[in-house]
Write an enzyme that holds these catalytic residues in place. Structure first.
Site, mmCIF file in Angstrom:
data_model
loop_
_atom_site.group_PDB
_atom_site.id
_atom_site.type_symbol
_atom_site.label_atom_id
_atom_site.label_comp_id
_atom_site.label_asym_id
_atom_site.label_seq_id
_atom_site.Cartn_x
_atom_site.Cartn_y
_atom_site.Cartn_z
ATOM 1 N N ASP A 141 0.826 -1.202 0.000
ATOM 2 C CA ASP A 141 0.000 0.000 0.000
ATOM 3 C C ASP A 141 0.862 1.255 0.000
ATOM 4 O O ASP A 141 0.449 2.320 0.447
ATOM 5 C CB ASP A 141 -0.929 -0.001 1.220
ATOM 6 C CG ASP A 141 -2.065 1.008 1.083
ATOM 7 O OD1 ASP A 141 -2.635 1.413 2.115
ATOM 8 O OD2 ASP A 141 -2.369 1.405 -0.069
ATOM 9 N N LYS A 144 2.878 3.291 -5.678
ATOM 10 C CA LYS A 144 2.336 2.269 -6.591
ATOM 11 C C LYS A 144 3.367 1.795 -7.605
ATOM 12 O O LYS A 144 3.324 0.637 -8.008
ATOM 13 C CB LYS A 144 1.077 2.799 -7.297
ATOM 14 C CG LYS A 144 0.036 3.376 -6.344
ATOM 15 C CD LYS A 144 -0.237 2.488 -5.132
ATOM 16 C CE LYS A 144 -0.853 3.265 -3.981
ATOM 17 N NZ LYS A 144 -0.826 2.510 -2.685
ATOM 18 N N ASP A 169 -3.205 -3.048 -2.627
ATOM 19 C CA ASP A 169 -4.267 -2.041 -2.663
ATOM 20 C C ASP A 169 -4.114 -1.191 -3.925
ATOM 21 O O ASP A 169 -3.028 -1.100 -4.508
ATOM 22 C CB ASP A 169 -4.191 -1.137 -1.421
ATOM 23 C CG ASP A 169 -5.411 -0.221 -1.307
ATOM 24 O OD1 ASP A 169 -5.287 0.850 -0.687
ATOM 25 O OD2 ASP A 169 -6.485 -0.567 -1.846
ATOM 26 N N ASN A 170 -5.203 -0.568 -4.367
ATOM 27 C CA ASN A 170 -5.169 0.482 -5.407
ATOM 28 C C ASN A 170 -4.716 0.023 -6.778
ATOM 29 O O ASN A 170 -4.103 0.804 -7.530
ATOM 30 C CB ASN A 170 -4.258 1.637 -4.987
ATOM 31 C CG ASN A 170 -4.553 2.145 -3.611
ATOM 32 O OD1 ASN A 170 -3.716 2.035 -2.709
ATOM 33 N ND2 ASN A 170 -5.747 2.683 -3.414
ATOM 34 N N GLU A 199 -11.373 4.166 -1.363
ATOM 35 C CA GLU A 199 -11.853 4.414 0.004
ATOM 36 C C GLU A 199 -12.726 5.664 0.082
ATOM 37 O O GLU A 199 -12.384 6.721 -0.445
ATOM 38 C CB GLU A 199 -10.680 4.514 0.991
ATOM 39 C CG GLU A 199 -9.565 5.438 0.596
ATOM 40 C CD GLU A 199 -8.446 4.731 -0.166
ATOM 41 O OE1 GLU A 199 -8.707 3.690 -0.784
ATOM 42 O OE2 GLU A 199 -7.330 5.235 -0.157
#
Ligand SMILES: O=C(NCc1cccc(CNc2ccc3[nH]ncc3c2)c1)c1cc(-c2ccc(F)cc2)cc(O)c1O
Ligand SMILES: [Mg+2]
Length: 215
Positions: A141, A144, A169-170, A199
């Site tokens: 997380d 990226k 994540d993401n 989120e």
């Protein structure tokens, strides 16, 4: 503004969460982010998926890259049996300082080690630092564009074993296209996408669960 967003988030926790109660810390952060100020925690929708993946993995060694304010650290650690340890890496000293206080408010400080520094510098030292062979569960997380180099570094350092689960994540927003391409088309991984939303918003996002198949 005199205070920073992490400091305002921590204040919301200290005012609204019950000391020693991880679930009240999670609820206080989600309430703050929904009603006062957005912050880049994994959040409640993706957090529920994170919970499920952690519970089905039953990890004894956990690594998190990107602590921020400690929201996902608390989410993961509250599900771990007493003997387990979670190592979380944060390169921003201010985030790390806030995270330690959030984790302490949740009463989980004895199960968590917040390491300050860059993942690329710290990953090669972890086997010796903590006397571990491999991580059963890794949560990505952080930046990226560091997901791909870091999962390769974990492989090269022998820190992934057959059955190790990497949850990212993401992978849609902000996105990690090179990472997705690698874990989805590499026979060393069995990968699966969990559609969700960024989120506290209606923007599409998701998590990618990749299980290491062994060398
Ligand atoms: O970018 C993100 N998070 C990573 C991040 C971001 C900033 C600083 C750090 C500094 N921490 C750091 C760095 C390097 C590191 N190496 N090893 C450890 C380590 C730790 C980390 C992010 C963004 C959005 C988002 C924002 C805006 C928007 F419109 C949509 C979506 C949503 C998310 O859920 C996100 O997770
Ligand atoms: Mg994130």
């Amino acid at each position: 503004t005199r205070t920073t967003r992490p400091q305002r988030l921590l204040q919301a926790v200290s005012i609204n969460a019950v000391r020693g109660d991880p679930d009240s810390v999670i609820k206080a952060i989600d309430h703050f982010c929904k009603h006062t100020e957005w912050a880049m925690n994994v959040g409640d929708e993706k957090g529920a998926i994170l919970d499920l993946v952690v519970m089905e993995t039953c990890p004894s060694t956990v690594l998190e890259l990107g602590t921020y304010c400690g929201y996902s650290t608390v989410r993961i650690t509250r599900l771990l049996p007493p003997a387990t340890k979670l190592i979380t890496v944060e390169m921003n000293p201010e985030y790390a300082h806030v995270a330690r206080q959030v984790i302490q408010h949740a009463g989980l400080q004895d199960k968590v080690c917040v390491l300050e520094g860059e993942s690329a510098d710290l990953i090669p030292k972890m086997a010796n630092m903590f006397g571990i062979q491999a991580f059963d569960f890794v949560f990505l997380d952080h930046w990226k564009d560091h997901y791909l180099p870091d999962i390769r570094l974990l492989e090269d350092c022998g820190l992934l074993a057959q059955g190790s689960v990497v949850l990212a994540d993401n992978v849609v927003c902000p996105g990690a296209p090179d990472y997705l391409n690698y874990v989805r088309y590499n026979l060393k991984y069995s990968s699966r996408f969990y559609q969700a939303h960024l989120e506290y918003t209606r923007v599409l996002d998701g998590l990618e669960r990749s299980e290491y198949q062994g060398d």
